[in-house]
Design an enzyme around this catalytic site. Structure first.
Site, PDB file in Angstrom:
ATOM      1  N   HIS A 134       3.895   6.845   5.457  1.00 19.64           N
ATOM      2  CA  HIS A 134       2.707   7.540   5.953  1.00 19.64           C
ATOM      3  C   HIS A 134       1.915   6.789   7.015  1.00 19.64           C
ATOM      4  O   HIS A 134       1.216   7.393   7.808  1.00 19.64           O
ATOM      5  CB  HIS A 134       1.802   7.996   4.809  1.00 19.64           C
ATOM      6  CG  HIS A 134       0.874   6.950   4.260  1.00 19.64           C
ATOM      7  ND1 HIS A 134       1.224   6.125   3.227  1.00 19.64           N
ATOM      8  CD2 HIS A 134      -0.379   6.593   4.622  1.00 19.64           C
ATOM      9  CE1 HIS A 134       0.214   5.305   2.953  1.00 19.64           C
ATOM     10  NE2 HIS A 134      -0.776   5.564   3.789  1.00 19.64           N
ATOM     11  N   ASP A 135       1.997   5.458   7.052  1.00 17.55           N
ATOM     12  CA  ASP A 135       1.245   4.722   8.070  1.00 17.55           C
ATOM     13  C   ASP A 135       2.130   4.190   9.191  1.00 17.55           C
ATOM     14  O   ASP A 135       1.664   3.501  10.089  1.00 17.55           O
ATOM     15  CB  ASP A 135       0.498   3.543   7.421  1.00 17.55           C
ATOM     16  CG  ASP A 135      -0.780   3.996   6.733  1.00 17.55           C
ATOM     17  OD1 ASP A 135      -1.358   5.010   7.189  1.00 17.55           O
ATOM     18  OD2 ASP A 135      -1.194   3.357   5.751  1.00 17.55           O
ATOM     19  N   ASP A 189      -3.382   8.501  -0.945  1.00 17.20           N
ATOM     20  CA  ASP A 189      -3.739   7.395  -0.053  1.00 17.20           C
ATOM     21  C   ASP A 189      -5.175   6.943  -0.344  1.00 17.20           C
ATOM     22  O   ASP A 189      -5.465   5.765  -0.526  1.00 17.20           O
ATOM     23  CB  ASP A 189      -3.611   7.910   1.393  1.00 17.20           C
ATOM     24  CG  ASP A 189      -3.861   6.845   2.443  1.00 17.20           C
ATOM     25  OD1 ASP A 189      -3.648   5.649   2.139  1.00 17.20           O
ATOM     26  OD2 ASP A 189      -4.250   7.216   3.572  1.00 17.20           O
ATOM     27  N   GLU A 231       1.358   5.625  12.794  1.00 20.76           N
ATOM     28  CA  GLU A 231       0.040   5.245  13.262  1.00 20.76           C
ATOM     29  C   GLU A 231      -0.060   3.750  13.578  1.00 20.76           C
ATOM     30  O   GLU A 231      -0.680   3.354  14.548  1.00 20.76           O
ATOM     31  CB  GLU A 231      -0.980   5.618  12.191  1.00 20.76           C
ATOM     32  CG  GLU A 231      -2.382   5.533  12.709  1.00 20.76           C
ATOM     33  CD  GLU A 231      -3.366   5.825  11.598  1.00 20.76           C
ATOM     34  OE1 GLU A 231      -3.021   6.615  10.707  1.00 20.76           O
ATOM     35  OE2 GLU A 231      -4.440   5.236  11.626  1.00 20.76           O
ATOM     36  N   ASP A 232       0.549   2.932  12.729  1.00 26.12           N
ATOM     37  CA  ASP A 232       0.305   1.495  12.834  1.00 26.12           C
ATOM     38  C   ASP A 232       1.435   0.672  13.428  1.00 26.12           C
ATOM     39  O   ASP A 232       1.265  -0.511  13.685  1.00 26.12           O
ATOM     40  CB  ASP A 232      -0.001   0.919  11.439  1.00 26.12           C
ATOM     41  CG  ASP A 232      -1.275   1.496  10.854  1.00 26.12           C
ATOM     42  OD1 ASP A 232      -2.094   1.989  11.653  1.00 26.12           O
ATOM     43  OD2 ASP A 232      -1.436   1.468   9.629  1.00 26.12           O
ATOM     44  N   HIS A 240       0.823  -1.222   0.000  1.00 26.19           N
ATOM     45  CA  HIS A 240       0.000   0.000   0.000  1.00 26.19           C
ATOM     46  C   HIS A 240       0.856   1.271   0.000  1.00 26.19           C
ATOM     47  O   HIS A 240       0.733   2.088  -0.923  1.00 26.19           O
ATOM     48  CB  HIS A 240      -0.986  -0.056   1.170  1.00 26.19           C
ATOM     49  CG  HIS A 240      -1.671   1.244   1.465  1.00 26.19           C
ATOM     50  ND1 HIS A 240      -2.540   1.839   0.570  1.00 26.19           N
ATOM     51  CD2 HIS A 240      -1.604   2.079   2.534  1.00 26.19           C
ATOM     52  CE1 HIS A 240      -2.968   2.974   1.090  1.00 26.19           C
ATOM     53  NE2 HIS A 240      -2.419   3.149   2.274  1.00 26.19           N
TER      54      HIS A 240
END
Ligand code: MN
Length: 752
Positions: free
Chosen positions: A90-91, A157, A94-95, A65
Site C-alpha cells: 500500500h505504501d 492502515d 507513494e514512498d 508497517h
C-alpha cells in the site's frame, strides 16, 4: 529502481521482519485458493525490497508497517489474498520508486487500481482556502465507488498507525488522534467493524486525554476481579438451563470500553461508578438447522427470563429489523444477583461474525442474508450520490458525510402507500425532491398525515406525506436551510443558478430596449456609468436588478446625463480599502510561516491588557490547570480549547496543521469563570456553611449563588471567579465534607 540495494538491516532487523511476516503467513484466513499464498509471498518480497532503505519513526524497518496492516486486513477484517497483497504494497507507489505501471505489470489491474486508490488518498491538495484534510478525505471516498476494499485497507492502515502512535511527534499525535475520532471511528462503525471502531476510539482517547485515560484504566482494573466473580455467578444458572435444552453456545462477560465509559460520564454527568455498574454478557449460539435463527434467539430469551426478571424498556430487538450498519442481535437487561442490572446480548454464530468482522463477513453470508447487504448498499449509494454532486466547500462535504455515518433512516409513505426511505431528520422538502425534481421545484407546502405543514417540517417514520405544488412556485435560497439530502440541495442549487441566468438575460434585454427608446446604443461607457451610479460591481448584478425592478428604468434619462458624483472621493475609498486588505494578506502569510509546533506555546498572564496573544475559546472556557490545546486562527491569534471540546476535535481533524501544543504559565491576577453544581439533603444552616467555606477561600470570588429546595432536597449552582483549577478542586473537596452534601462537581459545558 536505480538505487543500489545493499542490505542495511542488522541481523536483529532481519529477524524481526522474518518473525512479523511469519505471523501473517502462518495464520492466513480464507486464503486457500491456488495461487493465494504465492501472491502474498510475491507481494511481500517486492514490498520488502522496495522499502529496503526506509525506517519508521520508531526506528523499525518500514516493512513492519505494511506487514501489520496486511495482518489486520486479513485477520481482523477478514479480507482475502488480493487485499492482503494490496495491503503489503500500500505504501510502495507513494514512498518508493515503484510506479503504478510496475504494480499493474506484476500483479494485474485489480490490485493496481486498489493501490491507485490508496495512493490518491495521501496525494497533496493545493487549493489554499480549503482544508487540505477535508479534501483528502473526499478523495478517499471517491474511491469508494471503485472498490470498498480501498476504504477497508485505509482503516487497517489507520488502526496500525494508531497502535504505534507513541513514536510520533506530539503535535502529529493530536492531529492523527483527532482525525481518528472524528472520521475513521464513525466510518468503521458505519461499515460494521465494531471491534475496530471501539479500539480506534479508545486509542484516540488515550492520546487526547492521557491522564483521564490512565485514571479510568486503573479504576477498571480494580473493579475487574469483583465483576468477573459477579458475572460468573450470574451466568451459572443460564449455562445449566441452556444445556438442559440442548443449545450449543458460548457465553462470555463483556466490559465497556474506556471511551464509552467516559462518553457516558460526560453526557449524563454521572460518576464512573454509576456508568460501570452495568454488567453485560454475550451468548453466541450455533443455530440448529431446522429452526430460524430468529426463533432460536427468542427461545433463549424466554429461557433467561425464566430465571431473571427483565426490564421491559431495555429490550432491543435488532433481529426483526437489522441496524443500518448490519448489526443483528437481541439485547435484554435483567435484574441480576445483588440487585444489579445485567445486559444479555443474544446472537447466532453468523450474527456474531458480522458484528465482529463487519462488511467482509456480509459477503461471506451473502446468500442467506440479503436484506442486510441492502442496508449497506443503500448507504454506499447515498455516499456515491453525495460524491457525484460534490458541495463546493470541502468542509461542508465533510459535515454532510459525517451526518450520513450517524443517520439512520426513516420510512415514509406517499398518498398511494409507496414506501420512501429518507435519512433521519429529512424534511417534507427532501421528500418532494426524492419523488421528483420537478415536484420539489414546484412545491409550496405539504400535507403530513392530512395536516397542512410547511415544507421545512421534519418527517418521522410512518408519516404519510403529500406535496402541494403550484405552477408559479420556484426554489428560493432559504430552501437550502430546509433541505438535508444531497439530492434536494443539489437540485435547489441548480434551479437557483438557472433562475439567475434567466434573470440576467431578461434584464439585459430590458436595458437594451430602454436605451433604444432613449436613442442610445449600449456600450461600455454607459454600463460603467450605471455601475458607478448604483454602486454595483458587475454587469450580471445590474441586469438582475433591472429584471426584478430594484432598479427603475424610468430614471435612466436623468441618470445618464448626470456626471458621476465625486469621483475623487471614490478613488480614495478604493485606495484605502485596497491598502487594508493588502496588509491583511501579508500578515496572514507570515503568521502561517510562524506556526511552531516543536515547543509548547506558553499561555502567559496578561496583566496590563497589552499584547494579549491568546484567546480563551467561548465554547469550552478552559481555566488554567485544565488540559488545553491551541488553534492558530488565520489572523495569527491563538485560540485555547479543551481538547475534548467538540469544536476543537473538529478543528484537529480538519485543520490539524493549525493545532499547536500550549501550556499554562502561573496566573495570579486574571480570574476565570467556573461553575459548580451541588446537591444534597437540606437542613438548617446548610447554606450559611457553604457560603462561609467559599468566602474563606481567598483565591475565589463568588459571582452568583443559586440554591433551590424542593421536598427537603436542595440543588444549587455556584458561579465563581478563580485563578486555577486547583482552586476549584480545593473548594469541591471542602464542600463535599459538609454534612448533608451528596454531590459537588464542576460543570463543564461545550457550546458549539
Ligand atoms: Mn501506511
Amino acid at each position: 529502481m536505480g538505487k543500489k540495494k545493499t542490505n542495511i538491516f542488522t541481523p536483529e532487523d532481519s529477524e524481526l521482519i522474518e518473525s512479523e511476516y511469519r505471523l501473517l503467513r502462518n495464520n492466513l484466513y480464507r486464503c486457500e485458493k491456488t495461487g493465494d499464498v504465492e501472491l502474498i509471498e510475491k507481494a511481500f518480497r517486492i514490498a520488502n525490497e522496495a522499502h529496503w532503505d526506509m525506517r519508521r519513526n520508531s526506528g523499525e524497518p518500514y516493512i513492519i508497517h505494511p506487514i501489520n496492516v496486511a495482518r489486520i486486513v486479513n485477520q481482523e477484517i477478514g479480507l482475502g489474498a488480493k487485499s492482503v497483497a494490496a495491503a503489503l504494497l500500500h505504501d510502495v507507489v507513494e514512498d518508493t520508486d515503484w510506479t503504478l505501471e510496475d504494480i499493474d505489470r506484476e500483479f494485474g489491474p485489480k490490485i493496481a487500481s486498489v493501490i491507485d486508490g490508496l495512493t490518491k488518498i495521501s496525494g497533496t491538495y493545493n487549493k489554499e482556502n480549503s482544508s487540505l484534510q477535508a479534501e483528502n478525505f473526499r478523495k478517499m471516498l471517491m474511491t469508494l465507488s471503485d472498490d470498498i476494499r480501498v476504504i477497508l485497507i485505509k482503516i487497517a492502515d489507520r488502526l496500525h498507525n494508531m497502535r504505534t502512535l507513541d513514536s510520533m511527534p506530539e503535535h502529529k499525535k493530536m492531529k492523527i488522534a483527532g482525525e481518528t475520532i472524528y472520521l475513521y471511528a464513525p466510518l468503521a462503525h458505519r461499515l460494521g467493524l465494531f471491534s475496530i471502531k471501539t479500539e480506534l476510539e479508545d486509542l484516540s482517547f488515550k492520546y487526547r486525554h492521557p491522564r483521564i485515560y490512565d485514571e479510568l484504566a486503573k479504576k477498571i482494573k480494580t473493579d475487574e476481579k469483583k465483576n468477573i466473580a459477579l458475572i460468573n455467578k450470574f451466568s451459572l444458572p443460564i449455562i445449566e438451563k441452556l444445556n438442559e435444552n440442548n443449545i450449543n453456545f458460548d457465553i462470555s462477560g463483556r466490559f465497556k470500553s474506556i471511551y464509552s465509559i467516559w462518553k457516558k460520564m460526560q453526557s449524563k454527568n454521572v460518576p464512573f461508578e454509576e456508568v460501570y455498574d452495568l454488567l453485560a454478557v454475550r451468548i453466541v449460539f450455533e443455530p440448529k438447522p431446522d429452526e430460524s435463527e430468529k426463533t432460536q434467539c427468542w427461545e433463549i430469551y424466554s429461557l433467561i427470563t425464566d430465571i431473571y426478571t427483565p426490564k421491559p424498556d431495555r429490550l432491543r430487538d435488532w433481529i426483526s429489523r437489522t441496524k443500518p450498519n448490519g448489526y443483528e442481535a437481541l439485547h435484554l437487561t435483567v435484574m441480576g444477583p445483588g440487585g444489579r442490572w445485567v445486559e444479555v446480548q443474544i446472537r447466532s454464530r453468523r450474527m456474531d461474525d458480522i458484528a465482529e468482522h463487519g462488511f467482509a463477513a456480509h459477503w461471506k453470508y451473502k446468500g442467506d442474508a440479503l436484506q442486510q447487504e441492502n442496508e449497506l448498499d443503500k448507504w454506499l449509494k447515498h455516499i456515491r450520490e453525495l460524491l457525484s454532486n460534490p458541495l463546493e466547500d470541502p468542509m461542508e462535504f465533510l459535515d454532510e458525510f459525517k451526518m450520513s455515518l450517524f443517520s439512520t433512516e426513516i420510512m415514509v409513505f406517499t398518498p398511494k402507500g409507496l414506501l420512501v426511505t429518507l435519512p433521519k431528520g429529512a424534511s417534507a422538502l427532501d421528500f418532494a425532491y426524492e419523488i421528483h425534481t420537478q415536484i420539489g421545484n414546484k412545491a409550496i407546502g405539504a400535507k403530513v398525515n392530512y395536516k397542512l405543514c410547511p415544507l421545512s417540517v421534519t418527517l418521522l417514520s410512518g408519516d404519510q406525506v403529500e406535496i402541494i405544488t403550484s405552477d408559479v412556485a420556484r426554489p428560493e435560497k432559504e430552501w437550502l436551510e430546509s433541505a438535508h439530502t444531497a439530492k434536494a440541495k443539489g437540485a435547489i442549487q441548480d434551479a437557483l443558478k438557472a433562475e439567475i441566468k434567466d434573470r440576467v438575460q431578461k434584464g439585459k434585454e430590458m436595458l437594451e430596449k430602454k436605451l433604444n427608446e432613449l436613442g442610445m446604443i449600449p456600450n461600455s461607457d454607459i454600463i460603467r456609468k450605471l455601475l458607478e451610479t448604483y454602486e454595483i460591481h458587475d454587469k450580471d448584478e445590474l441586469y438582475s436588478k433591472i429584471a426584478i425592478e430594484i432598479i427603475n428604468l424610468d430614471e435612466f434619462r436623468k441618470v445618464l446625463k448626470k456626471t458621476p458624483e465625486n469621483s475623487l472621493m471614490k478613488y480614495w475609498k478604493l485606495r484605502i480599502g485596497g491598502k487594508k486588505s493588502e496588509i491583511k494578506t501579508k500578515n496572514d502569510k507570515s503568521e502561517q510561516e510562524k506556526i511552531d509546533k516543536s515547543q509548547p506555546y506558553l499561555l502567559r498572564e496578561n496583566i496590563d491588557n497589552t499584547g494579549n496573544s491568546y484567546v480563551i475559546a467561548g465554547c469550552c472556557n478552559p481555566i488554567p490547570g485544565d488540559e488545553v490545546t491551541g488553534y492558530v486562527a488565520p489572523d495569527g491569534s491563538i485560540i485555547v480549547h479543551k481538547p475534548k471540546c467538540p469544536v476543537a476535535i473538529k478543528l484537529m481533524s480538519s485543520e490539524g496543521n493549525r493545532i499547536i501544543p500550549v501550556r499554562w504559565t502561573i496566573h495570579k491576577i486574571a480570574s476565570f469563570l467556573a461553575r459548580i453544581s451541588l446537591s444534597g439533603i437540606d437542613r438548617i444552616g446548610l447554606v450559611a456553611e457553604i457560603t462561609a467555606i467559599i468566602s474563606n477561600e481567598l483565591s475565589v470570588n463568588i459571582r452568583n449563588i443559586n440554591i433551590s429546595v424542593y421536598d427537603g432536597i436542595f440543588e444549587g449552582t455556584i458561579e465563581l471567579y478563580i485563578h486555577h483549577t486547583k482552586d476549584i478542586n480545593n473548594l469541591i473537596m471542602q464542600l463535599s465534607n459538609i454534612k448533608g452534601i451528596a454531590s459537588v462537581k464542576r460543570i463543564e459545558e461545550f457550546n458549539e
